[in-house]
Design a protein around this motif. Structure first.
Motif, PDB file in Angstrom:
ATOM      1  N   PHE A  66       0.952  -1.173  -0.008  1.00  0.00           N
ATOM      2  CA  PHE A  66       0.052  -0.042   0.114  1.00  0.00           C
ATOM      3  C   PHE A  66       0.902   1.146  -0.052  1.00  0.00           C
ATOM      4  O   PHE A  66       1.851   1.189   0.835  1.00  0.00           O
ATOM      5  N   TYR A  67       0.457   2.247  -1.015  1.00  0.00           N
ATOM      6  CA  TYR A  67       1.142   3.516  -0.398  1.00  0.00           C
ATOM      7  C   TYR A  67       0.333   4.272   0.620  1.00  0.00           C
ATOM      8  O   TYR A  67      -0.988   3.979   0.651  1.00  0.00           O
ATOM      9  N   TYR A  68       0.958   4.313   1.456  1.00  0.00           N
ATOM     10  CA  TYR A  68       0.344   4.870   2.883  1.00  0.00           C
ATOM     11  C   TYR A  68       1.051   5.981   3.474  1.00  0.00           C
ATOM     12  O   TYR A  68       2.290   5.866   3.823  1.00  0.00           O
ATOM     13  N   GLU A  69       0.272   7.032   3.648  1.00  0.00           N
ATOM     14  CA  GLU A  69       0.930   8.257   4.226  1.00  0.00           C
ATOM     15  C   GLU A  69       0.264   8.742   5.386  1.00  0.00           C
ATOM     16  O   GLU A  69      -1.173   8.807   5.360  1.00  0.00           O
ATOM     17  N   ARG A  70       0.585   9.123   6.577  1.00  0.00           N
ATOM     18  CA  ARG A  70       0.408   9.514   7.691  1.00  0.00           C
ATOM     19  C   ARG A  70       0.621  10.962   7.989  1.00  0.00           C
ATOM     20  O   ARG A  70       1.665  11.356   7.520  1.00  0.00           O
ATOM     21  N   ASN A  71      -0.645  11.573   8.211  1.00  0.00           N
ATOM     22  CA  ASN A  71      -0.480  13.106   8.757  1.00  0.00           C
ATOM     23  C   ASN A  71      -1.566  13.272   9.682  1.00  0.00           C
ATOM     24  O   ASN A  71      -2.541  13.828   9.437  1.00  0.00           O
ATOM     25  N   LEU A  72      -0.872  13.397  10.950  1.00  0.00           N
ATOM     26  CA  LEU A  72      -1.968  13.453  12.301  1.00  0.00           C
ATOM     27  C   LEU A  72      -2.973  12.555  12.134  1.00  0.00           C
ATOM     28  O   LEU A  72      -2.630  11.335  12.127  1.00  0.00           O
ATOM     29  N   ASN A  73      -4.169  12.632  11.977  1.00  0.00           N
ATOM     30  CA  ASN A  73      -5.304  11.776  12.003  1.00  0.00           C
ATOM     31  C   ASN A  73      -5.643  11.384  10.484  1.00  0.00           C
ATOM     32  O   ASN A  73      -6.770  10.736  10.164  1.00  0.00           O
ATOM     33  N   VAL A  74      -5.164  11.883   9.598  1.00  0.00           N
ATOM     34  CA  VAL A  74      -5.291  11.554   7.987  1.00  0.00           C
ATOM     35  C   VAL A  74      -4.050  10.458   7.816  1.00  0.00           C
ATOM     36  O   VAL A  74      -3.312  10.624   7.791  1.00  0.00           O
ATOM     37  N   ARG A  75      -5.064   9.250   6.928  1.00  0.00           N
ATOM     38  CA  ARG A  75      -4.294   8.422   6.292  1.00  0.00           C
ATOM     39  C   ARG A  75      -4.867   8.449   4.997  1.00  0.00           C
ATOM     40  O   ARG A  75      -6.159   8.152   4.452  1.00  0.00           O
ATOM     41  N   THR A  76      -3.782   8.755   3.708  1.00  0.00           N
ATOM     42  CA  THR A  76      -4.047   8.550   2.555  1.00  0.00           C
ATOM     43  C   THR A  76      -3.626   7.126   1.893  1.00  0.00           C
ATOM     44  O   THR A  76      -2.266   6.742   2.284  1.00  0.00           O
ATOM     45  N   ILE A  77      -4.252   6.584   1.228  1.00  0.00           N
ATOM     46  CA  ILE A  77      -4.089   5.325   0.721  1.00  0.00           C
ATOM     47  C   ILE A  77      -4.118   5.004  -0.827  1.00  0.00           C
ATOM     48  O   ILE A  77      -5.295   5.446  -1.313  1.00  0.00           O
ATOM     49  N   ALA A  78      -3.251   4.439  -1.265  1.00  0.00           N
ATOM     50  CA  ALA A  78      -3.287   3.954  -2.770  1.00  0.00           C
ATOM     51  C   ALA A  78      -2.812   2.378  -2.617  1.00  0.00           C
ATOM     52  O   ALA A  78      -2.105   2.088  -1.760  1.00  0.00           O
ATOM     53  N   ILE A  79      -2.893   1.895  -3.847  1.00  0.00           N
ATOM     54  CA  ILE A  79      -2.458   0.588  -4.277  1.00  0.00           C
ATOM     55  C   ILE A  79      -1.213   0.887  -4.821  1.00  0.00           C
ATOM     56  O   ILE A  79      -0.920   1.485  -5.791  1.00  0.00           O
ATOM     57  N   GLN A  80      -0.070   0.020  -4.397  1.00  0.00           N
ATOM     58  CA  GLN A  80       1.347   0.140  -5.096  1.00  0.00           C
ATOM     59  C   GLN A  80       1.563  -1.127  -5.823  1.00  0.00           C
ATOM     60  O   GLN A  80       1.609  -2.235  -5.229  1.00  0.00           O
ATOM     61  N   THR A  81       2.012  -1.009  -6.829  1.00  0.00           N
ATOM     62  CA  THR A  81       2.108  -1.983  -7.639  1.00  0.00           C
ATOM     63  C   THR A  81       3.424  -2.083  -8.446  1.00  0.00           C
ATOM     64  O   THR A  81       3.922  -1.109  -8.845  1.00  0.00           O
ATOM     65  N   SER A  82       4.166  -3.071  -8.851  1.00  0.00           N
ATOM     66  CA  SER A  82       5.307  -3.228  -9.739  1.00  0.00           C
ATOM     67  C   SER A  82       4.512  -3.562 -11.076  1.00  0.00           C
ATOM     68  O   SER A  82       3.769  -4.619 -11.161  1.00  0.00           O
ATOM     69  N   VAL A  83       4.938  -3.122 -12.221  1.00  0.00           N
ATOM     70  CA  VAL A  83       4.699  -3.381 -13.556  1.00  0.00           C
ATOM     71  C   VAL A  83       5.825  -3.964 -14.236  1.00  0.00           C
ATOM     72  O   VAL A  83       6.849  -3.252 -14.423  1.00  0.00           O
TER      73      VAL A  83
END
Length: 135
Positions: A66-83
């Protein structure tokens, strides 16, 4: 004999330090979150398994995490793949794919999950879901 051994060691060192990389070539690519099943509330210090669904475009897309970014109480999420950079990639027929993210709420009163939905006209688009934390 010592000179021969030294020469052999130097030759092996040079050979083993080749800068060419063998194997498959690939690049990283983020994929949007298609959907997620999130609880209506979290209990502090409990561990949750959060399922995130995404569409795998081709058989050459391999889940990396997962692309996972933490900033205080916010969590930004995306799927990370190798192509894999191959010419035999096919359209993936098994979709959507579900991956599990383990999440343990801490001391925040709520968490905002920003699920990356892709880009529209070059601008990142997110779905935001706020989930309260109860004692």
């Amino acid at each position: 004999m010592k000179k021969f051994a030294l020469l052999l060691m130097v030759a092996l060192s040079v050979i083993s330090c080749s800068t060419e990389v063998e194997g498959d070539k690939f690049h990283l690519e983020s994929l949007p979150i298609d959907s997620a099943i999130l609880p209506i509330e979290f209990k502090k210090d409990s561990i949750y398994e959060l399922p995130f669904n995404y569409i795998r475009p081709t058989t050459c897309h391999v889940f990396e995490g997962f692309y996972y970014e933490r900033n205080l109480n916010v969590r930004t999420i995306a799927i990370q793949t190798s192509v894999l950079e191959q010419n035999n990639c096919e359209v993936a027929t098994v979709n959507p794919i579900t991956e599990i993210l383990q999440f343990k709420p801490g001391n925040e009163t709520s968490y905002v999950f920003k699920l990356w939905k892709g880009k529209v006209n070059g601008v990142d688009v997110f779905e935001e879901i706020e989930i309260p934390v109860v004692p």
